[in-house]
Design an enzyme around this catalytic site. Structure first.
Site, PDB file in Angstrom:
ATOM      1  N   ILE A   1       0.862  -1.187   0.000  1.00  0.00           N
ATOM      2  CA  ILE A   1       0.000   0.000   0.000  1.00  0.00           C
ATOM      3  C   ILE A   1       0.898   1.236   0.000  1.00  0.00           C
ATOM      4  CG2 ILE A   1      -1.856  -1.206   1.242  1.00  0.00           C
ATOM      5  CD1 ILE A   1      -1.005   0.479   3.739  1.00  0.00           C
TER       6      ILE A   1
ATOM      7  N   GLU B   1       6.594   3.339   3.929  1.00  0.00           N
ATOM      8  CA  GLU B   1       7.681   2.871   3.071  1.00  0.00           C
ATOM      9  C   GLU B   1       7.554   3.457   1.667  1.00  0.00           C
ATOM     10  OE1 GLU B   1      10.528   0.979   3.392  1.00  0.00           O
ATOM     11  OE2 GLU B   1      10.184   1.406   5.505  1.00  0.00           O
TER      12      GLU B   1
ATOM     13  N   HIS C   1       0.659  -5.652   7.344  1.00  0.00           N
ATOM     14  CA  HIS C   1       1.671  -5.099   8.248  1.00  0.00           C
ATOM     15  C   HIS C   1       1.098  -4.016   9.157  1.00  0.00           C
ATOM     16  CE1 HIS C   1       5.244  -2.984   9.683  1.00  0.00           C
ATOM     17  NE2 HIS C   1       5.918  -4.088   9.423  1.00  0.00           N
TER      18      HIS C   1
ATOM     19  N   VAL D   1       7.088 -10.688   1.330  1.00  0.00           N
ATOM     20  CA  VAL D   1       7.884 -11.833   1.770  1.00  0.00           C
ATOM     21  C   VAL D   1       7.258 -12.482   3.003  1.00  0.00           C
ATOM     22  CG1 VAL D   1       9.984 -10.737   0.905  1.00  0.00           C
ATOM     23  CG2 VAL D   1       9.372 -10.487   3.309  1.00  0.00           C
TER      24      VAL D   1
ATOM     25  N   HIS E   1       7.614 -11.503  10.516  1.00  0.00           N
ATOM     26  CA  HIS E   1       6.214 -11.351  10.911  1.00  0.00           C
ATOM     27  C   HIS E   1       5.418 -12.621  10.611  1.00  0.00           C
ATOM     28  CE1 HIS E   1       6.495  -7.292  12.219  1.00  0.00           C
ATOM     29  NE2 HIS E   1       6.734  -6.779  11.029  1.00  0.00           N
TER      30      HIS E   1
END
Length: 331
Positions: A147, A151, A213, A272, A276
């Protein structure tokens, strides 16, 4: 090509109005034609979608093209090869004669990969400095973000910091950017359809929990859009939650109970399957999502694969790269 690629918006008109070179932006938004003297701030506000800038001072340089693929990165070698490397290879296959560079935005991951594997990945800034030194004049920046969060803001920040150092530079969008608004493409629905190719068959007592995330940025609202579109598209008992944002696992638990769910499949919605996915989502520690769900009586399966392994999703990333490349080639 997407509809917005055909709409070179107000920045072009504003450039003429100001008699100066403003960034050319392919976007989904057009200023009202009555606006004849847009301010630089208004012009900047209209810059959405694939970003593009041509430096008039370097217009006489010969074209020497490169693509920089920007990813957060991962220390998990196996998943990196199946996801990031596979996506970069697919982009390279589209442009066999063009230099393609992989850059990581996480300095910590860069340091750890170098220490553990002896592989040195550049930051986007280092990659661009090297390309400049090697005489490259046109660069397409490609994002492997899911999204347009924090980052992705790093990626656009790199674009704005380096765009005047090259004859031309473009910056593509994240995997999900457009939401079908203003007759534009629906990246969210496209991504859901691609992701659904890996969904297991569901019964009435089965649920799929998609772990994203999360971001402290306002773009965290994308997860609400994703959930709304999942519901509208008829995906029953498929819920999005985040590991570092909202909604959380705790947000989803009441929905599982209300719907009579007994079996849950966990899967990450990340490029990836790194820390997490392996630890926060599917680890054996008592605070992992898998352990929490099992402690509440659910049977839990974990699909530990990054979305970069999914060819349908990978094809969308290649499409985003093509958007940036097409903007670079546009006259």
């Amino acid at each position: 090509m997407k509809n917005w690629q055909k709409m070179l918006v107000a920045s072009l008109a504003c450039s003429a109005a100001f008699g100066m070179a403003q960034p050319n932006v392919e976007a989904a938004y057009q200023l009202n034609p009555e606006v004849k003297t847009a301010t630089p701030a208004l012009t900047a506000a209209s810059q959405i979608g694939v970003l593009s800038y041509e430096n008039p001072e370097l217009k006489n340089l010969a074209d020497k093209d490169a693509i920089v693929v920007m990813s957060f990165g991962t220390t998990f070698k196996d998943t990196r090869e199946k996801t990031i490397d596979a996506t970069v290879a697919a982009i390279q296959a589209k442009h066999p004669g063009v230099k393609v560079v992989t850059a990581f935005t996480s300095h910590i991951i860069i340091d750890r990969v170098k220490a553990n594997e002896g592989i040195t990945y550049p930051t986007p800034e280092q990659a661009l400095d090297q390309l400049k030194a090697e005489g490259y004049t046109r660069v397409a920046l490609v994002s492997l973000d899911v999204i347009p969060g924090m980052e992705y803001s790093y990626n656009t920040g790199v674009f704005h910091h380096y765009k005047k150092k090259f004859k031309k530079m473009t910056c593509g969008t994240s995997l999900m950017y457009w939401q079908g608004q203003e007759e534009q493409a629906d990246d969210v629905a496209e991504t859901i359809k691609a992701l659904a190719t890996q969904f297991p068959k569901q019964g009435k007592e089965d649920a799929i929990l998609i772990m994203a995330h999360g971001t402290p940025q306002i773009s965290n609202a994308y997860y609400s859009v994703i959930q709304a579109k999942l519901d509208d598209m008829g995906y029953k008992n498929v819920f999005v939650y985040t590991v570092e944002g909202w909604p959380s696992l705790e947000t989803v638990l009441p929905k599982l109970k209300k719907n009579g769910i007994k079996h849950v499949t966990l899967m990450p919605m990340m490029m990836v399957a790194g820390d997490h996915a392996n630890n926060d989502m599917a680890g054996d520690e008592e605070d992992s999502h898998k352990s929490i769900l099992e402690s509440k009586g659910y049977k839990v399966d974990a699909y530990i694969h990054g979305i970069g392994e999914n060819k349908a999703v990978r094809d969308l990333y290649v499409q985003r790269a093509e958007d940036a490349w097409n903007a670079l080639e546009a006259k």
